[in-house]
Design a protein around this motif. Structure first.
Motif, short mmCIF file in Angstrom:
data_model
loop_
_atom_site.label_atom_id
_atom_site.label_comp_id
_atom_site.label_asym_id
_atom_site.label_seq_id
_atom_site.Cartn_x
_atom_site.Cartn_y
_atom_site.Cartn_z
N GLY A 15 0.87 -1.27 0.08
CA GLY A 15 -0.05 0.05 -0.19
C GLY A 15 0.77 1.36 0.06
O GLY A 15 0.41 2.15 -0.72
N ASP A 16 1.94 1.18 0.72
CA ASP A 16 2.92 2.38 0.71
C ASP A 16 3.57 2.52 -0.58
O ASP A 16 3.68 3.72 -0.99
N LEU A 17 3.75 1.33 -1.23
CA LEU A 17 4.39 1.58 -2.71
C LEU A 17 3.45 2.16 -3.54
O LEU A 17 3.96 2.77 -4.40
N ALA A 18 2.32 1.72 -3.40
CA ALA A 18 1.25 2.28 -4.49
C ALA A 18 1.00 3.78 -4.01
O ALA A 18 1.15 4.74 -4.96
N VAL A 37 0.82 -3.94 -8.46
CA VAL A 37 0.53 -3.46 -7.06
C VAL A 37 -1.00 -3.24 -6.81
O VAL A 37 -1.41 -3.72 -5.86
N LYS A 38 -1.66 -2.93 -7.79
CA LYS A 38 -3.22 -2.49 -7.52
C LYS A 38 -3.74 -3.93 -7.76
O LYS A 38 -4.76 -4.09 -6.79
N LEU A 39 -3.64 -4.77 -8.49
CA LEU A 39 -3.88 -5.88 -8.39
C LEU A 39 -3.78 -6.86 -6.94
O LEU A 39 -4.71 -7.50 -6.53
N THR A 40 -2.75 -6.68 -6.53
CA THR A 40 -2.20 -7.22 -5.40
C THR A 40 -3.34 -6.66 -4.07
O THR A 40 -3.60 -7.24 -3.29
N LEU A 41 -3.34 -5.50 -4.34
CA LEU A 41 -4.35 -4.91 -3.29
C LEU A 41 -5.75 -5.12 -3.16
O LEU A 41 -6.72 -5.12 -2.36
#
Length: 108
Positions: A15-18, A37-41
């Motif tokens: 989340g911090d990376l996004a 990253v979005k898919l992972t979240l």
């Protein structure tokens, strides 16, 4: 990012990376990374939603009602998912409404 950008040094999770990618305006530069990253979240939320839907369907179409048609199951699921809408409406009114509905399928 090879040279250790300080904006990305203290990240504690995905989340911090996004957030860092958006704040640094690097979403377009690293578009595939951002999509991953979005898919992972999003994936855990989507999975939980699908599991909830199947759990509700299992609750409605239990062993006693296993022979109900798909159309009737659809109608029951709408009522089950939209509980807040149907709280102020009597069951008889809902039953009458569904029984008086015409089929929406058009035969060719």
């Amino acid at each position: 990012m090879e040279h250790g950008d300080p904006r990305f040094s203290d990240l504690k999770g995905i989340g911090d990376l996004a957030k860092a990618l958006v704040e640094a305006n690097l979403v377009e530069t690293y578009s595939l990374v951002y999509l991953l990253v979005k898919l992972t979240l999003i994936l855990p939320v989507a999975t939980a939603t699908v599991e909830r839907a199947f759990s509700s369907m299992k609750y409605i179409k239990d062993e006693l009602r296993s022979s109900i048609s798909d159309a009737f199951l659809n109608d029951c699921l709408v009522c089950y998912f939209e509980k807040e809408v149907f709280v102020n409406i009597s069951n008889d009114t809902i039953i009458d409404r569904f029984q008086n509905m015409k089929a929406r399928r058009v035969q060719l």
